[in-house]
Design a protein around this motif. Structure first.
Motif, PDB file in Angstrom:
ATOM      1  N   THR A 315      -6.199   2.814  -9.901  1.00 56.87           N
ATOM      2  CA  THR A 315      -5.639   4.154  -9.736  1.00 56.87           C
ATOM      3  C   THR A 315      -6.062   4.760  -8.403  1.00 56.87           C
ATOM      4  O   THR A 315      -5.234   5.347  -7.685  1.00 56.87           O
ATOM      5  N   ALA A 316      -7.340   4.613  -8.058  1.00 56.86           N
ATOM      6  CA  ALA A 316      -7.832   5.194  -6.803  1.00 56.86           C
ATOM      7  C   ALA A 316      -7.098   4.595  -5.609  1.00 56.86           C
ATOM      8  O   ALA A 316      -6.686   5.319  -4.680  1.00 56.86           O
ATOM      9  N   GLU A 317      -6.918   3.287  -5.618  1.00 57.71           N
ATOM     10  CA  GLU A 317      -6.224   2.627  -4.503  1.00 57.71           C
ATOM     11  C   GLU A 317      -4.770   3.065  -4.446  1.00 57.71           C
ATOM     12  O   GLU A 317      -4.215   3.321  -3.373  1.00 57.71           O
ATOM     13  N   ARG A 318      -4.129   3.149  -5.607  1.00 59.88           N
ATOM     14  CA  ARG A 318      -2.723   3.570  -5.638  1.00 59.88           C
ATOM     15  C   ARG A 318      -2.553   4.981  -5.098  1.00 59.88           C
ATOM     16  O   ARG A 318      -1.608   5.258  -4.343  1.00 59.88           O
ATOM     17  N   LEU A 319      -3.463   5.882  -5.452  1.00 57.76           N
ATOM     18  CA  LEU A 319      -3.324   7.269  -5.010  1.00 57.76           C
ATOM     19  C   LEU A 319      -3.548   7.417  -3.506  1.00 57.76           C
ATOM     20  O   LEU A 319      -2.962   8.303  -2.875  1.00 57.76           O
ATOM     21  N   VAL A 320      -4.387   6.561  -2.917  1.00 58.93           N
ATOM     22  CA  VAL A 320      -4.521   6.578  -1.461  1.00 58.93           C
ATOM     23  C   VAL A 320      -3.182   6.213  -0.822  1.00 58.93           C
ATOM     24  O   VAL A 320      -2.739   6.846   0.151  1.00 58.93           O
ATOM     25  N   ARG A 321      -2.511   5.199  -1.378  1.00 60.85           N
ATOM     26  CA  ARG A 321      -1.196   4.822  -0.848  1.00 60.85           C
ATOM     27  C   ARG A 321      -0.177   5.943  -1.061  1.00 60.85           C
ATOM     28  O   ARG A 321       0.656   6.221  -0.191  1.00 60.85           O
ATOM     29  N   GLU A 322      -0.219   6.586  -2.220  1.00 53.80           N
ATOM     30  CA  GLU A 322       0.736   7.657  -2.499  1.00 53.80           C
ATOM     31  C   GLU A 322       0.492   8.863  -1.597  1.00 53.80           C
ATOM     32  O   GLU A 322       1.444   9.510  -1.130  1.00 53.80           O
ATOM     33  N   ALA A 323      -0.780   9.181  -1.335  1.00 52.23           N
ATOM     34  CA  ALA A 323      -1.084  10.299  -0.441  1.00 52.23           C
ATOM     35  C   ALA A 323      -0.633   9.979   0.982  1.00 52.23           C
ATOM     36  O   ALA A 323      -0.148  10.868   1.713  1.00 52.23           O
ATOM     37  N   THR A 324      -0.765   8.729   1.390  1.00 53.94           N
ATOM     38  CA  THR A 324      -0.274   8.312   2.708  1.00 53.94           C
ATOM     39  C   THR A 324       1.241   8.443   2.766  1.00 53.94           C
ATOM     40  O   THR A 324       1.807   8.927   3.756  1.00 53.94           O
ATOM     41  N   PHE A 325       1.904   8.009   1.713  1.00 57.32           N
ATOM     42  CA  PHE A 325       3.360   8.123   1.598  1.00 57.32           C
ATOM     43  C   PHE A 325       3.791   9.587   1.748  1.00 57.32           C
ATOM     44  O   PHE A 325       4.761   9.902   2.452  1.00 57.32           O
ATOM     45  N   ALA A 326       3.042  10.488   1.107  1.00 62.00           N
ATOM     46  CA  ALA A 326       3.402  11.910   1.125  1.00 62.00           C
ATOM     47  C   ALA A 326       3.236  12.548   2.497  1.00 62.00           C
ATOM     48  O   ALA A 326       3.803  13.616   2.751  1.00 62.00           O
ATOM     49  N   LEU A 327       2.476  11.903   3.381  1.00 63.92           N
ATOM     50  CA  LEU A 327       2.320  12.442   4.737  1.00 63.92           C
ATOM     51  C   LEU A 327       3.631  12.440   5.514  1.00 63.92           C
ATOM     52  O   LEU A 327       3.846  13.293   6.380  1.00 63.92           O
ATOM     53  N   VAL A 328       4.490  11.474   5.228  1.00 64.00           N
ATOM     54  CA  VAL A 328       5.684  11.306   6.061  1.00 64.00           C
ATOM     55  C   VAL A 328       6.994  11.350   5.279  1.00 64.00           C
ATOM     56  O   VAL A 328       8.070  11.396   5.885  1.00 64.00           O
TER      57      VAL A 328
END
Length: 352
Positions: A315-328
């Motif tokens: 979950t922690a790894e997935r949310l880092v990717r999702e937060a990165t996705f939300a940047l752009v």
């Protein structure tokens, strides 16, 4: 516009945020990891959205901007891929509701409100640097060119496509509801995404693709883009980053970490965001803050989880990717500029 009576009764009187929280807890969140791992959204997710009225909820009596964004962000917080596909449908619904094509509304509105006819959108590349072109012909238009991002391929029935339709005398944008269940002269290239990959986002290429005139949503001059409409669209799109931030804060609480500061920041941003609807500059500024806060909360979740965070698909790894996705995702240059400033080194040592 008068809603179907049965649908109107279904939408009336619901606590939409609570309904979204129930959907998240019972359906979306428990399978978010599986959706991320397999790259497939189960049909039961879309069925649950439809059964609970979420395809038509923006037309519910008493709907306010704050209620709309809180509900949308809550759904997105449960499963980013599902929420991303669903949000595109709401954009297509807005286009249909604003259309002067009464026949098209009569044909599809009820099914779109119920979730029986699901749609994506492609509005990029028709104005400043057009990449999709619509040539007027007898009985409709012929599309050519390519659109870089269409979300929901394989889950949707049609795409609302904006295309440059120059007539010689003037430059216009034609928005067409293009069927894609059995596409003719349309090629789709699946794009691998770092997050929400199950949303099945593709690049679409059109080659002499005929679209009948009865599927025209609107034809407007290129410069007919009122600031208020852009501001509202950009504000609604901010629900994605807000939903990711909500999920990151929830993860911190699940980890047993001190989520208090992040929760307080989330609530302050949510409240501020509700006040800036219609203000383009303020919308961009707060959206940048929300996306930045999501990255911080995701990083805090990694620290709270510890070394297990380096294991793929946690979950922690997935949310880092999702937060990165939300940047752009669905951002504009002013948001990116604000984020670039936010990520500049402060010069303050860690711990001070």
């Amino acid at each position: 516009m008068e809603l179907d009576r049965e649908l109107a009764r279904e939408l009336m009187g619901k606590d939409w945020v609570r309904e979204a929280e129930s959907l998240v807890d019972e359906v979306l969140a428990p399978r978010a990891g599986e959706v991320d791992r397999t790259g497939v959204i189960p049909s039961s997710h879309f069925e649950a959205l439809a059964r609970r009225g979420f395809y038509g909820f923006p037309l519910s009596e008493g709907m306010s901007p704050q209620l709309l964004i809180d509900t949308a962000a809550t759904v997105i917080s449960g499963c980013l891929a599902t929420g991303f596909v669903w949000a595109q449908h709401l954009g297509a619904l807005r286009s249909l509701l604003a259309s002067d094509n009464e026949g098209l509304r009569g044909r599809y509105l009820a099914d779109m409100l119920s979730g029986g006819y699901r749609c994506g959108v492609s509005y990029a590349g028709a104005r400043t640097e057009p990449t999709v072109f619509a040539e007027p012909v007898d009985g409709g238009y012929v599309l050519g060119g390519a659109t870089p991002f269409v979300t929901g391929w394989g889950y949707i029935d049609a795409v609302a496509v904006a295309a440059r339709a120059d007539t010689g005398a003037s430059a216009a944008v034609a928005t067409l509801l293009v069927p894609v269940r059995e596409p003719e002269n349309i090629a789709a290239e699946r794009l691998p995404l770092i997050a929400a990959d199950a949303s099945a986002t593709v690049r679409l290429a059109f080659t002499d693709t005929f679209v009948a005139s009865d599927r025209v949503l609107s034809v407007k001059p290129v410069d007919d883009g009122p600031a208020g409409g852009v501001a509202l669209s950009d504000w609604v799109n901010g629900g994605l980053a807000l939903g990711v931030l909500m999920r990151c804060v929830r993860h911190l609480k699940e980890c047993g970490a001190d989520a208090g500061p992040h929760l307080a920041h989330l609530e302050a941003l949510r409240e501020r965001y509700g006040r800036v609807v219609g203000d383009l500059d303020a919308t961009h500024a707060v959206r940048a803050e929300i996306a930045h806060a999501a990255v911080n909360a995701a990083a805090a979740g990694v620290v709270a989880t510890g070394s297990r965070s380096v294991i793929a698909r946690t979950t922690a790894e997935r949310l880092v990717r999702e937060a990165t996705f939300a940047l752009v995702a669905t951002t504009r240059d002013p948001i990116k500029a604000a984020l670039s400033r936010a990520f500049e080194p402060s010069g303050q040592p860690v711990g001070h």
